[in-house]
Design a protein around this motif. Structure first.
Motif, mmCIF file in Angstrom:
data_model
loop_
_atom_site.group_PDB
_atom_site.id
_atom_site.type_symbol
_atom_site.label_atom_id
_atom_site.label_comp_id
_atom_site.label_asym_id
_atom_site.label_seq_id
_atom_site.Cartn_x
_atom_site.Cartn_y
_atom_site.Cartn_z
ATOM 1 N N THR A 50 0.828 -1.202 0.000
ATOM 2 C CA THR A 50 0.000 0.000 0.000
ATOM 3 C C THR A 50 0.864 1.254 0.000
ATOM 4 O O THR A 50 2.038 1.223 0.354
ATOM 5 N N ALA A 51 0.243 2.374 -0.373
ATOM 6 C CA ALA A 51 0.973 3.649 -0.419
ATOM 7 C C ALA A 51 0.743 4.482 0.832
ATOM 8 O O ALA A 51 1.221 5.611 0.924
ATOM 9 N N THR A 52 0.024 3.934 1.820
ATOM 10 C CA THR A 52 -0.390 4.744 2.973
ATOM 11 C C THR A 52 0.018 4.123 4.303
ATOM 12 O O THR A 52 -0.536 4.474 5.336
ATOM 13 N N GLY A 53 0.980 3.211 4.291
ATOM 14 C CA GLY A 53 1.332 2.503 5.524
ATOM 15 C C GLY A 53 2.701 2.843 6.069
ATOM 16 O O GLY A 53 3.419 1.960 6.551
ATOM 17 N N PHE A 66 4.989 2.883 1.682
ATOM 18 C CA PHE A 66 4.499 4.218 1.337
ATOM 19 C C PHE A 66 5.030 4.614 -0.029
ATOM 20 O O PHE A 66 6.012 4.037 -0.514
ATOM 21 N N LEU A 67 4.384 5.584 -0.637
ATOM 22 C CA LEU A 67 4.810 6.081 -1.948
ATOM 23 C C LEU A 67 5.856 7.170 -1.766
ATOM 24 O O LEU A 67 5.601 8.201 -1.136
ATOM 25 N N THR A 101 10.716 9.344 -6.221
ATOM 26 C CA THR A 101 11.035 8.276 -7.171
ATOM 27 C C THR A 101 9.786 7.629 -7.760
ATOM 28 O O THR A 101 9.880 6.815 -8.672
ATOM 29 N N ASN A 102 8.600 7.994 -7.201
ATOM 30 C CA ASN A 102 7.327 7.404 -7.621
ATOM 31 C C ASN A 102 7.339 5.877 -7.466
ATOM 32 O O ASN A 102 6.797 5.145 -8.297
ATOM 33 N N THR A 103 7.975 5.421 -6.389
ATOM 34 C CA THR A 103 8.030 3.990 -6.087
ATOM 35 C C THR A 103 7.575 3.751 -4.657
ATOM 36 O O THR A 103 7.625 4.648 -3.818
ATOM 37 N N ILE A 104 7.126 2.519 -4.389
ATOM 38 C CA ILE A 104 6.730 2.148 -3.044
ATOM 39 C C ILE A 104 7.983 1.783 -2.252
ATOM 40 O O ILE A 104 8.794 0.972 -2.700
ATOM 41 N N GLN A 105 8.133 2.380 -1.083
ATOM 42 C CA GLN A 105 9.276 2.144 -0.211
ATOM 43 C C GLN A 105 8.773 1.763 1.178
ATOM 44 O O GLN A 105 7.581 1.803 1.448
ATOM 45 N N GLY A 106 9.701 1.416 2.081
ATOM 46 C CA GLY A 106 9.323 1.147 3.459
ATOM 47 C C GLY A 106 9.908 -0.145 4.004
ATOM 48 O O GLY A 106 10.601 -0.888 3.294
ATOM 49 N N GLN A 141 -0.339 1.097 15.484
ATOM 50 C CA GLN A 141 0.431 1.936 16.405
ATOM 51 C C GLN A 141 1.760 2.415 15.823
ATOM 52 O O GLN A 141 2.066 3.618 15.886
ATOM 53 N N PRO A 142 2.595 1.538 15.249
ATOM 54 C CA PRO A 142 3.873 2.033 14.726
ATOM 55 C C PRO A 142 3.721 2.974 13.539
ATOM 56 O O PRO A 142 4.543 3.876 13.352
ATOM 57 N N ILE A 143 2.667 2.772 12.740
ATOM 58 C CA ILE A 143 2.424 3.667 11.601
ATOM 59 C C ILE A 143 2.039 5.056 12.102
ATOM 60 O O ILE A 143 2.571 6.078 11.640
ATOM 61 N N ILE A 144 1.107 5.091 13.073
ATOM 62 C CA ILE A 144 0.678 6.376 13.623
ATOM 63 C C ILE A 144 1.846 7.089 14.307
ATOM 64 O O ILE A 144 2.074 8.281 14.097
ATOM 65 N N ALA A 145 2.592 6.347 15.131
ATOM 66 C CA ALA A 145 3.708 6.942 15.860
ATOM 67 C C ALA A 145 4.750 7.527 14.900
ATOM 68 O O ALA A 145 5.257 8.637 15.117
ATOM 69 N N TYR A 146 5.068 6.793 13.838
ATOM 70 C CA TYR A 146 6.058 7.259 12.865
ATOM 71 C C TYR A 146 5.576 8.537 12.178
ATOM 72 O O TYR A 146 6.331 9.506 12.058
ATOM 73 N N GLN A 147 4.328 8.555 11.754
ATOM 74 C CA GLN A 147 3.831 9.713 11.018
ATOM 75 C C GLN A 147 3.661 10.927 11.925
ATOM 76 O O GLN A 147 3.821 12.063 11.474
ATOM 77 N N LEU A 148 3.355 10.690 13.203
ATOM 78 C CA LEU A 148 3.299 11.808 14.145
ATOM 79 C C LEU A 148 4.693 12.412 14.334
ATOM 80 O O LEU A 148 4.846 13.639 14.426
#
Length: 258
Positions: A41-44, A49-50, A54-59, A192-199
């Motif tokens: 996904t592009a939103t995790g 994430f996108l 580079t217009n590629t999925i990374q993470g 939780q880790p996604i929210i914490a990282y983005q915060l």
């Protein structure tokens, strides 16, 4: 044609043949590794994430499946897939592997097969920045409007709880946190880790994780394959064991601050 030119041509032909014969065995030995389509996904963030540069999925999960592929001897083509479409895309053959922040659950195990775990985590409770109430459990939100991302176990949790005025579903965590900041919902559940990282990255404004909340739905993140594909599953599990043993997976987790 002179004897000299004939001899020279013959020597060149023999030399070329010798060169080709020495190259072919090496090429055959090396072979061409198969490449599998991987859904992410592009939103995790930070799992997947996108990268707009580079217009590629990374993470973290992209690095993990790439490392697994290298250890197992196959390549990966990572494709952007909406979270709710991951399992359908896998079962219909559009993708071959899921590598995303997808928790292993009994319901999902009836449809797909999960590898050995690569990471474990639970849900985080998100509230407005000025909400200082201590939330020990979801029971303290009885009668409130709450939300979660569609296709997640967290949305199922809220619906099964049956104590809320309304449970709203969102296409992305960003949409959910936007409604939360505007006061349209009282709280939300997310990874939780996604929210914490983005915060930490200041991606979400006006919201925070409820510090006192303890997750009750802790689960494993795995790679996911089609149901009954025992050969692929065994191959992936062997590779996961290898990147755990040599420290590759630990390095990936550390890289993404998890």
């Amino acid at each position: 044609m002179s004897r000299f030119s004939f001899s020279r041509r013959t020597a060149l032909i023999l030399c070329a043949a010798s060169t080709i014969s020495s190259i072919l065995p090496a090429a055959r030995a090396q072979g061409t590794a198969p490449a599998y389509n991987v859904g992410a996904t592009a939103t995790g963030v930070p799992f997947t994430f996108l990268d707009v540069k580079t217009n590629t999925i990374q993470g973290m999960m992209v690095d993990t499946v790439t490392a697994v592929g290298k250890a197992a001897g196959f390549g990966v083509n990572v494709q952007q897939t909406g979270f709710a479409a991951l399992v359908p895309s896998l079962t219909t053959g559009k993708i071959d592997i899921i590598s995303a922040a997808m928790l292993k659950t009994p319901a999902r195990q009836q449809v797909v097969d999960f590898s050995d775990p690569v990471y474990s985590y639970g849900e985080g409770l998100i509230v407005k920045s000025d909400d200082n109430k201590a939330y020990a459990s979801l029971d303290e939100l009885k009668g409130e409007v709450v939300g979660a991302q569609v296709g997640t176990v967290f949305l199922d949790m809220l619906n099964k709880k049956g104590i809320f005025k309304e449970v709203r579903s969102y296409d992305s965590v960003a949409d959910m946190t936007r409604d939360l900041a505007l006061g349209r919902i009282r709280a939300g559940l997310g990874d939780q880790p996604i929210i914490a990282y983005q915060l930490r990255q200041n991606a979400f404004q006006g919201v925070k994780l409820a510090a006192g909340y303890k997750p009750v739905n802790v689960g494993d993140v795995c790679l996911v394959v089609r149901k009954g594909d025992a050969e692929m599953l065994a191959r992936i599990n062997k590779a996961i064991a290898r990147i755990k043993a040599d420290g590759t997976l630990a390095g990936i987790v550390q890289k993404w601050g998890m």
